[in-house]
Design a protein around this motif. Structure first.
Motif, mmCIF file in Angstrom:
data_model
loop_
_atom_site.group_PDB
_atom_site.id
_atom_site.type_symbol
_atom_site.label_atom_id
_atom_site.label_comp_id
_atom_site.label_asym_id
_atom_site.label_seq_id
_atom_site.Cartn_x
_atom_site.Cartn_y
_atom_site.Cartn_z
ATOM 1 N N ASP A 85 0.852 -1.118 -0.053
ATOM 2 C CA ASP A 85 -0.056 0.126 -0.029
ATOM 3 C C ASP A 85 1.001 1.018 -0.032
ATOM 4 O OD1 ASP A 85 -2.802 1.430 0.323
ATOM 5 O OD2 ASP A 85 -1.480 2.181 2.260
ATOM 6 N N ILE A 86 0.645 2.184 -0.931
ATOM 7 C CA ILE A 86 1.297 3.516 -0.935
ATOM 8 C C ILE A 86 1.494 4.215 0.418
ATOM 9 C CG2 ILE A 86 1.565 5.683 -1.951
ATOM 10 C CD1 ILE A 86 0.278 4.419 -4.617
ATOM 11 N N ALA A 87 0.246 4.100 1.140
ATOM 12 C CA ALA A 87 0.469 5.071 2.429
ATOM 13 C C ALA A 87 1.343 4.505 3.239
ATOM 14 C CB ALA A 87 -1.075 4.919 2.883
ATOM 15 N N GLU A 88 1.246 2.903 3.332
ATOM 16 C CA GLU A 88 2.063 2.319 4.271
ATOM 17 C C GLU A 88 3.420 2.507 3.935
ATOM 18 O OE1 GLU A 88 3.618 -0.257 7.254
ATOM 19 O OE2 GLU A 88 1.686 0.973 7.056
ATOM 20 N N VAL B 165 9.120 7.393 5.776
ATOM 21 C CA VAL B 165 9.343 8.653 6.744
ATOM 22 C C VAL B 165 10.079 8.118 8.159
ATOM 23 C CG1 VAL B 165 8.118 10.324 8.504
ATOM 24 C CG2 VAL B 165 7.408 10.059 5.969
ATOM 25 N N LEU B 166 9.721 6.789 8.538
ATOM 26 C CA LEU B 166 10.410 6.453 9.924
ATOM 27 C C LEU B 166 11.791 6.002 9.522
ATOM 28 C CD1 LEU B 166 7.414 3.996 10.913
ATOM 29 C CD2 LEU B 166 8.172 6.326 11.995
ATOM 30 N N ALA B 167 11.985 5.455 8.318
ATOM 31 C CA ALA B 167 13.462 5.308 8.023
ATOM 32 C C ALA B 167 14.195 6.607 7.930
ATOM 33 C CB ALA B 167 13.691 4.458 6.380
ATOM 34 N N GLY B 168 13.500 7.756 7.388
ATOM 35 C CA GLY B 168 14.294 8.809 7.247
ATOM 36 C C GLY B 168 14.721 9.416 8.837
ATOM 37 N N GLU B 169 13.661 9.270 9.487
ATOM 38 C CA GLU B 169 13.842 9.733 11.045
ATOM 39 C C GLU B 169 14.952 8.945 11.886
ATOM 40 O OE1 GLU B 169 9.405 10.778 12.256
ATOM 41 O OE2 GLU B 169 9.980 8.999 12.668
ATOM 42 N N LYS B 170 15.047 7.652 11.582
ATOM 43 C CA LYS B 170 15.889 6.971 12.084
ATOM 44 C C LYS B 170 17.545 7.295 11.462
ATOM 45 C CE LYS B 170 17.385 1.827 12.558
ATOM 46 N NZ LYS B 170 16.839 0.778 12.361
ATOM 47 N N ALA B 171 17.549 7.422 10.144
ATOM 48 C CA ALA B 171 18.736 7.592 9.634
ATOM 49 C C ALA B 171 19.306 9.070 9.822
ATOM 50 C CB ALA B 171 18.625 7.652 7.977
ATOM 51 N N THR B 172 18.345 10.240 9.930
ATOM 52 C CA THR B 172 18.758 11.516 10.427
ATOM 53 C C THR B 172 19.248 11.485 11.801
ATOM 54 O OG1 THR B 172 17.136 12.453 8.879
ATOM 55 C CG2 THR B 172 17.895 13.842 10.717
#
Length: 219
Positions: A10-13, A19-26
């Protein structure tokens, strides 16, 4: 002819996971950048001969304190900011009360922990009164009369009744001000750390991609 498009997952998922991966990486990247800058500043301070104690006054922290965020930040600071800043910028140090700065000689020694003593503290510890010696055209002195030099080269109280081995030892050199030369360039390392942030975030993001599916699920 009939065409149908079906997305999976699903696109939303998928966007949520990204976004969660970006938060973790940042957040991880900022922690790494902050730690690297802390170690770079410590190396500079040690390399300038300012000592491990001052070098270890440099600390780092990552925000938020808990959890992960696309707006994560790192803070690097020193617990002795005035001393570090003086050597980073070069500055003129003057006495707070408008008198002299007392610079201890080798004969003065140090207090516990390598701390320099003030003239008053030196007198109390050694049990010797200091005498002011004015020198025209040269820094004035505080000297200890009837002292003796021990095996470590320190001036201590002489108990000789005959005056044997007694000396007049210069303990402090008195100057109106001291100019500290610039011995550090902390801004250089800070600029390097700032410029490394984008690549550090990408590197963390790519690393998580190699571990697909990333463990970023959050309820």
């Amino acid at each position: 002819m009939r065409l149908s498009i079906k997305t999976s997952p699903d696109i939303a998922e998928a966007m949520r996971r990204e976004v969660l991966a970006g938060e973790k990486a940042t957040t991880r990247a900022m922690a790494n950048v902050g730690t690297d800058l802390k170690l770079a500043w410590r190396r500079q301070i040690n390399g300038a001969g300012l000592g491990t104690r001052l070098a270890n006054s440099v600390r780092s922290a990552t925000y938020p304190k808990s959890g992960e965020s696309l707006r994560a930040a790192a803070l690097v600071w020193s617990k002795a900011p005035k001393i570090v800043s003086a050597h980073d910028q070069g500055t003129t140090i003057r006495s707070k009360n408008g008198f002299y700065l007392a610079i201890p000689t080798e004969a003065a020694g140090r207090a516990a922990g390598g701390r320099r003593m003030s003239p008053g503290e030196w007198e109390r510890r050694r049990g010797i009164r200091l005498r002011f010696v004015y020198r025209r055209g040269a820094p004035s002195l505080l000297v200890a009369d009837k002292a003796r030099m021990n095996k470590k080269g320190l001036a201590v109280l002489s108990k000789s009744k005959t005056g044997r081995n007694q000396v007049t030892a210069p303990i402090f050199i008195l100057v109106p001000q001291v100019r500290l030369r610039k011995r550090l360039d902390l801004e250089r390392d800070a600029d390097r750390a700032l410029n490394s942030v984008p690549s550090a975030i990408v590197a963390q993001w790519v690393e998580d991609r190699t571990k697909w599916p990333p463990n970023v699920s959050r309820s």
